[in-house]
Scaffold this active site. Structure first.
Site, PDB file in Angstrom:
ATOM      1  N   PHE A  19       0.607  12.238  -9.777  1.00  0.00           N
ATOM      2  CA  PHE A  19       1.358  11.436  -8.810  1.00  0.00           C
ATOM      3  C   PHE A  19       0.354  10.694  -7.932  1.00  0.00           C
ATOM      4  O   PHE A  19      -0.506  11.302  -7.314  1.00  0.00           O
ATOM      5  CB  PHE A  19       2.277  12.298  -7.937  1.00  0.00           C
ATOM      6  CG  PHE A  19       3.123  11.451  -7.027  1.00  0.00           C
ATOM      7  CD1 PHE A  19       4.235  10.783  -7.524  1.00  0.00           C
ATOM      8  CD2 PHE A  19       2.788  11.268  -5.696  1.00  0.00           C
ATOM      9  CE1 PHE A  19       5.008   9.953  -6.699  1.00  0.00           C
ATOM     10  CE2 PHE A  19       3.554  10.450  -4.865  1.00  0.00           C
ATOM     11  CZ  PHE A  19       4.665   9.799  -5.370  1.00  0.00           C
ATOM     12  N   ASP A  49      -8.076  11.552  -6.457  1.00  0.00           N
ATOM     13  CA  ASP A  49      -6.974  11.361  -5.530  1.00  0.00           C
ATOM     14  C   ASP A  49      -6.825  12.666  -4.760  1.00  0.00           C
ATOM     15  O   ASP A  49      -6.241  13.631  -5.252  1.00  0.00           O
ATOM     16  CB  ASP A  49      -5.691  11.012  -6.303  1.00  0.00           C
ATOM     17  CG  ASP A  49      -4.486  10.863  -5.383  1.00  0.00           C
ATOM     18  OD1 ASP A  49      -4.561  11.305  -4.219  1.00  0.00           O
ATOM     19  OD2 ASP A  49      -3.464  10.320  -5.834  1.00  0.00           O
ATOM     20  N   LYS A  72      -2.354  12.126   3.911  1.00  0.00           N
ATOM     21  CA  LYS A  72      -1.637  13.305   4.409  1.00  0.00           C
ATOM     22  C   LYS A  72      -2.293  14.065   5.581  1.00  0.00           C
ATOM     23  O   LYS A  72      -2.063  13.737   6.726  1.00  0.00           O
ATOM     24  CB  LYS A  72      -1.373  14.240   3.240  1.00  0.00           C
ATOM     25  CG  LYS A  72      -0.361  13.645   2.247  1.00  0.00           C
ATOM     26  CD  LYS A  72       0.102  14.649   1.242  1.00  0.00           C
ATOM     27  CE  LYS A  72       1.062  14.085   0.208  1.00  0.00           C
ATOM     28  NZ  LYS A  72       2.459  14.047   0.629  1.00  0.00           N
TER      29      LYS A  72
END
Ligand code: PLP
Length: 397
Positions: A139, A224, A253
């Protein structure tokens, strides 16, 4: 069932219908706890989807934000501002990277990484190299480019034609990655632990194998770390578990503890392909957000958050393993640090609802995996409370 309140009803009328929301209106948070508009308290094992690493409403972050809001909020990147430079210094001093580009989200950080990989190869005289290999079930975000990079059809469906230039290989399969490399490949982009893909950790040697393929073929290795970065896996960055540095890494995040910030970090050699005018963001790296993110970073170290998180993680894994041994419906315990998953043999949705009713926020990924990504300040007592209730619920599940 929770009551449908006026806010939920109003939301249905005015908000775009893009989320599966739990029927709760949250109004306040402190540390591991959040409260809804009826005063009900929850222990939050979602943390804004692996975001609020220091817990909700941390005073150091609130103070930094308030102080900076009175000083200077935003001036754009036509000028230098001190908090942006200080945050970049903090990140580069603790990682493989020498240069940082700031943006506002994980998807944007990945967009920057993909653009950098393409322009890097062009500037090296290899214009035919533009493709990026990513993993199945990966993702990387919801913009058109990052959903094309994402290895999940359900995220791409309906948005075709996709952005071209992405090839997918099964995670943890080095031979498949090797096979996917063509003369058009510019780089490989992987999560050091797959989060949304079901909480899947890399096999030992996987990252080192990717590094070797990249070095042999002149490809850029991109991690990532939007979800794994900033201590989520028990080390500041997920790649530190294997000590295999990338050329480019993306963060978001945890970096802002809930404030919108993304960052793309790179070696000087890779970053040199970006020159003035090649990439930009109006809001990227504002003094306001960088001052808050710097407070997050400094607090993480000052309060020894990672050391404590590692201890709680070991306890959490032990408790989840007990549940796995006791309940046949549990397939597996997965993950690293405080990015943990309980893989079930059936859909986890009803458990998410039942846990919420009992005062625990948890979410599910890939349908059948309960994912636990609490603030890194979670305690063993919080974990015991969750596992006690899970034990009861799994009996009848
Ligand atoms: N990359 C990874 C690994 C993620 O987990 C996410 C979000 O869950 C993203 C990228 C996208 O980040 P954002 O939602 O901030 O765009």
């Amino acid at each position: 069932m929770s009551e449908i309140t006026k806010t939920m009803e109003a939301a249905g009328k005015v908000l775009a219908d893009t989320y599966f929301r739990q029927p709760v209106v949250l109004v306040k948070g402190s540390g591991m706890r959040v409260w809804d508009d009826t005063g009900k308290e929850y222990l939050d094992f979602v943390a804004g989807v692996a975001v609020c690493i220091l817990g909700h409403s941390h005073p150091a972050v609130a103070d930094a934000l308030a102080r900076q809001a009175r000083e200077l909020v935003h001036v754009s990147n036509l000028y230098y501002t001190e908090p942006q430079v200080r945050l970049a210094e903090w990140l580069t001093a603790r990682s493989f990277a020498e240069k940082v580009f700031f943006c506002n989200s994980g998807a944007e950080a990945n967009e920057a990484a993909i653009k950098l990989a393409r322009i890097y190869q062009k500037k090296k005289g290899r214009p035919e190299r533009y493709r990026i290999i990513t993993a199945e079930k990966s993702f990387h975000g919801r913009t058109l480019t990052t959903l094309s990079a994402t290895g999940q059809e359900k995220i791409q469906k309906g948005f075709e034609p996709l952005v071209q230039g992405f090839d997918h290989a099964p995670y943890n399969d080095l031979a498949a990655v090797e096979k996917a490399v063509t003369p058009e490949t510019a780089g490989i982009m992987m999560e050091p632990v797959q989060g949304e893909g079901g909480v899947v950790a890399p096999d030992s040697g996987y990252l080192a194998g990717l590094r070797k393929i990249c070095d042999r073929q002149g490809l850029l290795l991109i991690y990532d770390e939007v979800q794994t970065g900033m201590g989520r896996t028990g080390k500041l960055f997920g790649y530190e578990h294997e000590n295999v540095a990338p050329d480019i890494m993306t963060l978001a995040k945890g970096l802002g503890n809930g404030l919108p910030v993304g960052a793309m970090l790179a070696t000087s050699e890779a970053a040199a392909a970006f020159t003035p005018g090649t990439h930009a963001s109006t809001f990227g790296g504002t003094p306001l957000i960088c001052a808050a993110a710097l407070a997050v970073c400094e607090t993480l170290e000052k309060e020894g958050v990672l050391e404590k998180a590692r201890e709680v993680s070991a306890h959490f894994i032990a408790r989840l393993s007990e549940l796995a041994a006791r309940h046949k419906v549990v397939a597996e315990v997965r993950g690293r640090g405080l990015l943990l998953g309980l893989a079930l043999k059936k859909e986890a949705g009803p458990l998410v609802g039942a846990l919420r009713e009992r005062g625990f926020l948890v979410n599910a990924v890939q349908g059948d995996v309960l994912r636990f990504v609490p603030p890194l300040v979670v305690t063993k007592k919080d974990v015991d409370a969750l596992c006690g209730v899970l034990d009861e619920l799994l009996k009848d599940f």
